[in-house]
Design a protein around this motif. Sequence first.
Motif, PDB file in Angstrom:
ATOM      1  N   MET A 172      -8.956 -24.093 -18.275  1.00  0.00           N
ATOM      2  CA  MET A 172      -8.181 -23.507 -17.141  1.00  0.00           C
ATOM      3  C   MET A 172      -6.222 -24.018 -17.223  1.00  0.00           C
ATOM      4  SD  MET A 172      -8.351 -27.223 -14.436  1.00  0.00           S
ATOM      5  CE  MET A 172     -10.490 -27.004 -14.201  1.00  0.00           C
ATOM      6  N   LYS A 232     -19.824 -20.690 -15.587  1.00  0.00           N
ATOM      7  CA  LYS A 232     -20.503 -20.952 -14.071  1.00  0.00           C
ATOM      8  C   LYS A 232     -21.689 -20.778 -13.771  1.00  0.00           C
ATOM      9  CE  LYS A 232     -18.784 -17.738 -10.473  1.00  0.00           C
ATOM     10  NZ  LYS A 232     -18.045 -16.429  -9.954  1.00  0.00           N
ATOM     11  N   ASP A 590     -14.258 -19.011  -7.876  1.00  0.00           N
ATOM     12  CA  ASP A 590     -13.800 -20.783  -7.505  1.00  0.00           C
ATOM     13  C   ASP A 590     -12.949 -20.687  -8.293  1.00  0.00           C
ATOM     14  OD1 ASP A 590     -13.516 -22.613  -6.086  1.00  0.00           O
ATOM     15  OD2 ASP A 590     -15.328 -23.426  -6.007  1.00  0.00           O
ATOM     16  N   ARG A 591     -11.146 -21.042  -7.702  1.00  0.00           N
ATOM     17  CA  ARG A 591     -10.427 -21.446  -8.971  1.00  0.00           C
ATOM     18  C   ARG A 591      -9.995 -22.380  -7.498  1.00  0.00           C
ATOM     19  NH1 ARG A 591      -6.912 -16.152  -8.957  1.00  0.00           N
ATOM     20  NH2 ARG A 591      -8.213 -14.933 -10.401  1.00  0.00           N
ATOM     21  N   SER A 592     -10.655 -23.448  -7.151  1.00  0.00           N
ATOM     22  CA  SER A 592     -10.207 -25.021  -6.189  1.00  0.00           C
ATOM     23  C   SER A 592     -10.045 -25.636  -7.006  1.00  0.00           C
ATOM     24  CB  SER A 592     -11.185 -24.919  -5.384  1.00  0.00           C
ATOM     25  OG  SER A 592     -12.506 -24.883  -5.881  1.00  0.00           O
ATOM     26  N   ASP A 593     -11.032 -25.840  -8.172  1.00  0.00           N
ATOM     27  CA  ASP A 593     -10.860 -26.937  -9.607  1.00  0.00           C
ATOM     28  C   ASP A 593      -9.526 -27.173 -10.231  1.00  0.00           C
ATOM     29  OD1 ASP A 593     -13.610 -27.742  -8.817  1.00  0.00           O
ATOM     30  OD2 ASP A 593     -14.025 -26.459 -10.163  1.00  0.00           O
ATOM     31  N   LYS A 596      -6.724 -27.619  -7.619  1.00  0.00           N
ATOM     32  CA  LYS A 596      -7.084 -29.769  -7.355  1.00  0.00           C
ATOM     33  C   LYS A 596      -5.792 -30.073  -8.261  1.00  0.00           C
ATOM     34  CE  LYS A 596      -9.986 -32.815  -6.287  1.00  0.00           C
ATOM     35  NZ  LYS A 596     -11.628 -33.293  -6.372  1.00  0.00           N
ATOM     36  N   LYS A 597      -6.653 -29.387 -10.031  1.00  0.00           N
ATOM     37  CA  LYS A 597      -5.623 -29.899 -10.917  1.00  0.00           C
ATOM     38  C   LYS A 597      -4.884 -30.012 -11.004  1.00  0.00           C
ATOM     39  CE  LYS A 597      -7.760 -32.380 -14.300  1.00  0.00           C
ATOM     40  NZ  LYS A 597      -9.104 -33.332 -13.943  1.00  0.00           N
TER      41      LYS A 597
END
Length: 629
Positions: A172, A232, A590-593, A596-597
């Motif tokens: 990440m 994924k 999707d890079r929202s995680d 968010k981190k």
Amino acid sequence: MEQILNSNENFSMSNTTFQGLWKQEIRKEDDKILQSVCPGDIEDPNAPIYIADELLKGLCCSKIGMITCCKHCSTKTKRNNYDSVSETVPTNETLRIAVLLNQTKNAAVLWYQFENPMMTALISIMYLTSLANIAEEKFEENRQDEYQSHAKLFLSRAVRLLEKMFADDEQMAIEALDNVCDVWGHIESPLHFGHQFNIEEFISHSSNQKDASKRLFSYNVAAVEDVHSDIKHETITAKAPSRKHKLTTTTSVYPITISGWFSFIKNHWSKNSKIAIFTAPVTKIVIHILFFIAALIMFSYFLTRDLQPGSINLLEGLIFIYMLGDLLEEIWSMIRPQKDCHWSPQRIFLHIFNIWNTLDFLCFILYILGFCLHILDSDLIAHTRRIYSLALFIMFLRLLNFLLLSKRFGIIIIMVKEMLVDLMQYLVILTILIFAAGVVYHANVYPSHTVTGPSNMEYWRTLTILQIPYWQVYGELFLDTLEGNDDSGCKDDAPNCAAGDWITPVIAAFYMMLTNWLLLNIVIAMFSARFKEIRKNSEQKWRYYRHSVIIDFEDRIPSPLNFPFRIFSFVWYTSKCPCCPCYKKTAKGDRSDMLKKQRQFAKEIIAEEKHEGRMSKKQRTKDKLQKTT
């Protein structure tokens, strides 16, 4: 403000409130520095955007950074975004105001609420650095210290955020470094932004260096993308391995040595991943060095032999093909778009301003010029040999660039490069003294000197004036010439005979006292002080240059193997560039995680800063009481 943001993460204020806030703050601060930067009315609601652009333009002109990526697209998008705001203004614009006004507390509260804290911190560093430079020009020392301390605070936040992400999830963290995003109209990834703006503290961090060591062996191509796609699409079950477990079993870090390279080849050859071997940066570097050394040997061989006028031998033609391929690769490095096909016109200037790239282009130009002279005019064979000699000398200097990967040699090369700055300052003063002494020498030693023609360069006045005082710096006295006792080259009633005069030895004695005693000892002292200063940050600078070499070879193809591959690369990038009508936007995933981190860790960093501030305050109070008692 902190309570409002904690209760509502999607907080945004109305456009009217935002305009009133900007006018109120700018009137209260009465900031002369921002007023000098703003090209228009300082109370204009769009003034923060104009000021931010001017700040980065100033850094670009000073060879530190870039403005935007794809200028045509980003400028249009930026204007549309800001002019179309009719109801609300997001938090990120409020954060930009807090950074520009140097409001440390408000900027800290707003920072961890931003969508991309890492990239925001890096851009904020550049805003504050540019403001500090302007404050220095205006002799505002207190403001300069405030801007610099705020910039160091954002730098510390970016580094700590990177540390936390690598400790939690390495994959990440790599996604965060390569994530190309739009922050305040600047479309960039944190990794490339750090290189473009020379943020050495961020790039040289151990987390980035570990990532670079793995990139060197092409782990991001062979392993990480496969792991990411598997995670994924696979259904997470009890039997499925976790993300961290799968990452550690599919990636390996090899020592940056010959044995490490052979181990990398052996392991991947047995796994039938031969493409990963040839596309790995370490393989490209080895092949490039081998081709470069072979070209250097062939260049030296044919130059030391007799050049035939009007005829090109085989080695000379092979070197010409190699130089063209290397020139093509340098041009491609300047105009190559990013991973999302955005590109920057400023990259061209920033690429040329690098000392190694400057040497590359100078070598290419000289060799191609000498090659053309050799073909077109056989009477210029002497000039061709001179031009080839300069190109070969520069080519040997380029060999030092490969030694930057070695820590032992890289630190020494960096010290030499940094000391050249002090040497240039010394040469400016020395040049003035050389011309001063040279003109006096020439006027009294050769009172009847004339130039017989443009072909006799050795009798030109400029060369004669500079020759004697320049070699006197190295201890050559020329007393016979200065006293008029040198009759070499003198003919009957010729105007080039040396004449003696008492003033010439006096000027020579004073000149050599200044240069050989004073200036020489000053430059030795400057080098000693510079050496101690560079030695403190030599590790950081070496890590930065090492990372830049590895990143550069991720997309570089050794010459002359690059000729067929670059045609396909150009066609592919042309079909993907968003500035072209044939561009079709693809999904970025999707890079929202990951984002968010980032916000989660950014919030922890602000909390840690507050705790450290309270502890330091208590410690200062305790120390003060102890001194009082």
